[in-house]
Design an enzyme around this catalytic site. Structure first.
Site, PDB file in Angstrom:
ATOM      1  N   THR A  34     117.649 -39.547  62.885  1.00  0.00           N
ATOM      2  CA  THR A  34     116.944 -38.495  63.630  1.00  0.00           C
ATOM      3  C   THR A  34     117.960 -37.838  64.556  1.00  0.00           C
ATOM      4  O   THR A  34     118.979 -38.441  64.886  1.00  0.00           O
ATOM      5  CB  THR A  34     115.796 -39.068  64.471  1.00  0.00           C
ATOM      6  OG1 THR A  34     116.373 -39.979  65.405  1.00  0.00           O
ATOM      7  CG2 THR A  34     114.775 -39.782  63.629  1.00  0.00           C
ATOM      8  N   GLU A  81     110.944 -39.464  60.008  1.00  0.00           N
ATOM      9  CA  GLU A  81     110.271 -40.770  59.874  1.00  0.00           C
ATOM     10  C   GLU A  81     109.153 -40.766  58.838  1.00  0.00           C
ATOM     11  O   GLU A  81     108.602 -41.811  58.514  1.00  0.00           O
ATOM     12  CB  GLU A  81     109.675 -41.191  61.226  1.00  0.00           C
ATOM     13  CG  GLU A  81     110.684 -41.621  62.269  1.00  0.00           C
ATOM     14  CD  GLU A  81     111.204 -40.481  63.138  1.00  0.00           C
ATOM     15  OE1 GLU A  81     111.110 -39.309  62.698  1.00  0.00           O
ATOM     16  OE2 GLU A  81     111.693 -40.741  64.247  1.00  0.00           O
ATOM     17  N   LYS A  90     102.310 -28.710  81.601  1.00  0.00           N
ATOM     18  CA  LYS A  90     101.206 -29.212  82.416  1.00  0.00           C
ATOM     19  C   LYS A  90     101.017 -28.279  83.604  1.00  0.00           C
ATOM     20  O   LYS A  90     101.879 -28.194  84.470  1.00  0.00           O
ATOM     21  CB  LYS A  90     101.533 -30.626  82.888  1.00  0.00           C
ATOM     22  CG  LYS A  90     100.334 -31.304  83.476  1.00  0.00           C
ATOM     23  CD  LYS A  90     100.598 -32.760  83.754  1.00  0.00           C
ATOM     24  CE  LYS A  90      99.255 -33.441  84.010  1.00  0.00           C
ATOM     25  NZ  LYS A  90      99.404 -34.785  84.483  1.00  0.00           N
ATOM     26  N   TRP A 150      96.679 -28.738  80.075  1.00  0.00           N
ATOM     27  CA  TRP A 150      97.845 -28.587  79.208  1.00  0.00           C
ATOM     28  C   TRP A 150      97.872 -27.191  78.593  1.00  0.00           C
ATOM     29  O   TRP A 150      96.836 -26.657  78.212  1.00  0.00           O
ATOM     30  CB  TRP A 150      97.795 -29.605  78.071  1.00  0.00           C
ATOM     31  CG  TRP A 150      97.850 -31.031  78.525  1.00  0.00           C
ATOM     32  CD1 TRP A 150      96.797 -31.904  78.593  1.00  0.00           C
ATOM     33  CD2 TRP A 150      99.002 -31.748  78.961  1.00  0.00           C
ATOM     34  NE1 TRP A 150      97.234 -33.116  79.042  1.00  0.00           N
ATOM     35  CE2 TRP A 150      98.580 -33.061  79.282  1.00  0.00           C
ATOM     36  CE3 TRP A 150     100.346 -31.410  79.121  1.00  0.00           C
ATOM     37  CZ2 TRP A 150      99.459 -34.030  79.744  1.00  0.00           C
ATOM     38  CZ3 TRP A 150     101.218 -32.381  79.581  1.00  0.00           C
ATOM     39  CH2 TRP A 150     100.784 -33.680  79.894  1.00  0.00           C
TER      40      TRP A 150
HETATM   41  P1  ADP Z   1     114.156 -33.579  64.911  1.00  0.00           P
HETATM   42  O1  ADP Z   1     113.563 -32.196  65.034  1.00  0.00           O
HETATM   43  O2  ADP Z   1     114.057 -34.379  66.163  1.00  0.00           O
HETATM   44  O3  ADP Z   1     115.439 -33.593  64.206  1.00  0.00           O
HETATM   45  P2  ADP Z   1     112.511 -34.032  62.706  1.00  0.00           P
HETATM   46  O4  ADP Z   1     113.290 -33.081  61.902  1.00  0.00           O
HETATM   47  O5  ADP Z   1     112.074 -35.285  62.120  1.00  0.00           O
HETATM   48  O6  ADP Z   1     113.257 -34.411  63.971  1.00  0.00           O
HETATM   49  O7  ADP Z   1     111.336 -33.211  63.349  1.00  0.00           O
HETATM   50  C1  ADP Z   1     110.040 -33.664  63.430  1.00  0.00           C
HETATM   51  C2  ADP Z   1     109.262 -32.856  64.421  1.00  0.00           C
HETATM   52  O8  ADP Z   1     109.331 -31.467  64.150  1.00  0.00           O
HETATM   53  C3  ADP Z   1     107.790 -33.179  64.432  1.00  0.00           C
HETATM   54  O9  ADP Z   1     107.519 -34.336  65.149  1.00  0.00           O
HETATM   55  C4  ADP Z   1     107.207 -31.931  65.057  1.00  0.00           C
HETATM   56  O10 ADP Z   1     107.287 -31.976  66.462  1.00  0.00           O
HETATM   57  C5  ADP Z   1     108.120 -30.849  64.563  1.00  0.00           C
HETATM   58  N1  ADP Z   1     107.504 -30.162  63.429  1.00  0.00           N
HETATM   59  C6  ADP Z   1     107.748 -30.328  62.127  1.00  0.00           C
HETATM   60  N2  ADP Z   1     107.017 -29.480  61.383  1.00  0.00           N
HETATM   61  C7  ADP Z   1     106.262 -28.770  62.240  1.00  0.00           C
HETATM   62  C8  ADP Z   1     105.283 -27.735  62.106  1.00  0.00           C
HETATM   63  N3  ADP Z   1     104.953 -27.242  60.926  1.00  0.00           N
HETATM   64  N4  ADP Z   1     104.712 -27.259  63.237  1.00  0.00           N
HETATM   65  C9  ADP Z   1     105.046 -27.734  64.444  1.00  0.00           C
HETATM   66  N5  ADP Z   1     105.961 -28.686  64.633  1.00  0.00           N
HETATM   67  C10 ADP Z   1     106.558 -29.201  63.558  1.00  0.00           C
END
Ligand code: ADP
Length: 546
Positions: free
Chosen positions: A186, A331, A443, A448
């Site tokens: 990640t 994940e 917040k 929210w």
């Molecule tokens: P990172 O962005 O930390 O590298 P990931 O690529 O695994 O990690 O990103 C996952 C996160 O991206 C999700 O937990 C969510 O917050 C965001 N995300 C993914 N797809 C969407 C979506 N379609 N709309 C909003 N948020 C999204």
């Protein structure tokens, strides 16, 4: 009593074997780092993946050893997907846009033995190689005559000379389907990156799920182009779902600008693509500016961050392209949900349908969702009440690689659920909508505000190219939202006009307190807006009147 069916394990090698036998002449087309376009077939891909597997044997790599990549979407990277995992080693795809220190940390944590890189990333490899003692072989993904000379990396070889002498005769081994197949970290915006270790079973099941008609809907008549990088959660599983369905694959390499993507799509007849919203926005700008049309593109999956409704509308109304909004995480392999209508929605007015399609969508079979409050109580699925989003299923993480404690939350039946860190609503039909990442929620006075809602409205303004909403400290309200905006080239909009644009669209107290115009919003390693960095850049900013 046990069933009496064959117990064939679900293995990644079976995907390439299948594609070779039943779709052997289907093309895999790649834009290379050198700029030219390379084409071959699944038959060629399978043969070269076997050569790579033999090379790994000769190299003395053991079952389970990690082989890393720092590479764009291209055929050699794809060969690694099958040659490395198929032979029982673990493919560790590294995000080359990470900071060199993070790359070195990840390589050491994963204990990578071989690292293969596109020559674009030579400076990065030069910066980190001395800090990576576990790596015994550095391989440049290039022809022998393109091998960088005097690179200062001991024992550096070109991929072509490395695998060139190896036989393409190789029998894919059979082993437990729960064996590790791939490792992806990640991005670690807080603390060290964490390793997600996929298994053959999880990736093959995910590939089946992704190909379903209500998900990516891939078939042997499609030409699929993953713009989402192969170093980002396995390009959302497309390198596996493509051979599973026999669709033609088009890999865009390093050329991710609107013009290059458009030209490749048109030249290869791409029908299906996938990527993060910023890429699709860029492509849209290019196509609009040139008065162009998509002659083959029909569907595109947009996810990784919230897709602004204005983007979905633009692709549909101006170009007849269906945007499929998807949600997932490293994940979750990554597909968790994707938005497509049910039969009962077909008679709804267009506007109502669009409200559903703007959501992140319904879970794919195999995945189960919950939303809970801070006391762990399940929240109603009314499409309004939000809670922390939990997920479980056969392609969802159980624990992090070398992780000390389980990230899971356990229910009364003892089932483990992964807390996503996202806040969401779920409606009675199971459509999930992300309100925000919990850390990005604003917040204000005990209530929210969703930064995504605020951004989506700004993105619908014709003068706005990109918008990020963040909370700023406020002595009375705790936090108040501001909207940071990049204007479209040549377009004009004032602070007052943009604030007025919010009126009637959301409650008055949710309207941002200020607009900050910037030249660019920092993007993270996967093209998502980096709000942590944006907050840093605006650390001296003060809300009006504060
Ligand atoms: P990172 O962005 O930390 O590298 P990931 O690529 O695994 O990690 O990103 C996952 C996160 O991206 C999700 O937990 C969510 O917050 C965001 N995300 C993914 N797809 C969407 C979506 N379609 N709309 C909003 N948020 C999204």
């Amino acid at each position: 009593m046990l069933g009496l069916m064959q117990k064939q394990p679900l293995l990644i090698s079976s995907l390439i074997q299948f594609a070779e036998r039943y779709h052997g002449d289907t093309e895999v087309v790649s834009r290379r780092v050198e700029g030219d376009v390379h084409r071959y077939t699944y038959r060629d891909l399978a043969a070269r993946a076997r050569q790579l597997a033999n090379t790994l044997e000769q190299e003395g790599l053991q079952f389970g050893d990690r082989v890393a990549s720092l590479a764009w979407n291209g055929y050699r990277h794809l060969e690694m997907y099958f040659g490395v995992s198929g032979s029982g080693r673990v493919l560790h795809t590294i995000n080359p846009r990470l900071h060199p220190e993070q790359v070195a940390w990840i390589v050491n944590h994963a204990e990578d033995q071989v690292l293969c890189f596109d020559t674009t990333f030579l400076p990065l490899v030069q910066a980190v190689h001395a800090q990576c003692p576990t790596v015994k072989k550095w391989v440049a993904l290039c022809d022998a005559d393109k091998l960088p000379t005097d690179a200062g990396i001991p024992g550096l070889v070109s991929y072509e000379s490395w695998i060139g002498g190896a036989s393409s005769t190789y029998t894919w081994p059979e082993f437990d389907e729960n064996t590790a197949s791939g490792l992806c970290y990640t991005s670690g915006t807080t603390g060290h990156p964490k390793g997600v270790l996929y298994s053959h079973r999880s990736n093959v099941l995910h590939a089946y799920g992704a190909a379903l008609p209500d998900v990516m809907g891939l078939s042997a008549r499609d030409t699929a182009m993953p713009v989402v990088p192969m170093f980002h959660v396995n390009a959302w599983g497309l390198p596996y779902s493509a051979p599973l369905t026999g669709c033609k694959l088009v890999l865009p390499g390093p050329a991710l600008d609107g013009k290059s993507l458009y030209e490749l799509m048109e030249a290869e007849g791409v029908t299906f693509a996938a990527g993060v919203p910023t890429i699709w926005q860029m492509l849209l700008n290019h196509v609009r500016a040139g008065g162009l049309k998509f002659s083959s593109l029909r569907r595109t999956v947009i996810g990784g961050s919230a897709c602004p409704p204005a983007l979905i509308d633009a692709y549909r109304d101006e170009f007849g392209v269906t945007v499929l909004h998807a949600w997932g995480m490293t994940e979750t392999s990554p597909l968790g949900t994707l938005s497509t209508l049910k039969r009962k929605h077909l008679s709804l007015p267009r506007e109502e349908q669009m409200k559903l399609l703007q959501k992140q969508g319904r879970p794919i079979f195999g995945v189960d969702l919950r939303i809970i409050d801070s006391a762990g109580q399940d929240q109603p699925w009314d499409g309004k009440t939000y809670g922390d989003l939990l997920i479980r299923g056969p392609w969802i993480i159980d624990s992090y690689y070398k992780g000390e404690k389980s990230p899971l939350v356990f229910d009364a039946e003892g089932h483990g659920w992964f807390p996503t860190g996202d806040v969401a609503t779920i409606d009675p039909d199971g459509f999930m909508q992300i309100t925000d990442r919990s850390k990005d929620l604003i917040k204000s006075g005990g209530e929210w505000i969703s930064s995504i809602d605020i951004e989506n409205i700004a993105m619908a303004h014709p003068a706005v190219a990109m918008a990020a909403c963040i909370g700023m400290p406020h002595p009375k309200w705790d936090e108040r939202p501001i909207i940071v905006v990049v204007k479209r080239p040549g377009a004009e909009v004032t602070r007052e006009e943009l604030l007025a644009f919010y009126e009637g669209k959301i409650a008055k107290w949710q309207i941002p307190d200020d607009v900050v115009f910037v030249d660019a919003i920092p993007l993270g390693a996967t093209g998502k807006m980096l709000k942590t960095k944006l907050r840093e850049q605006l650390k001296d900013y003060k809300l009006p009147g504060v």
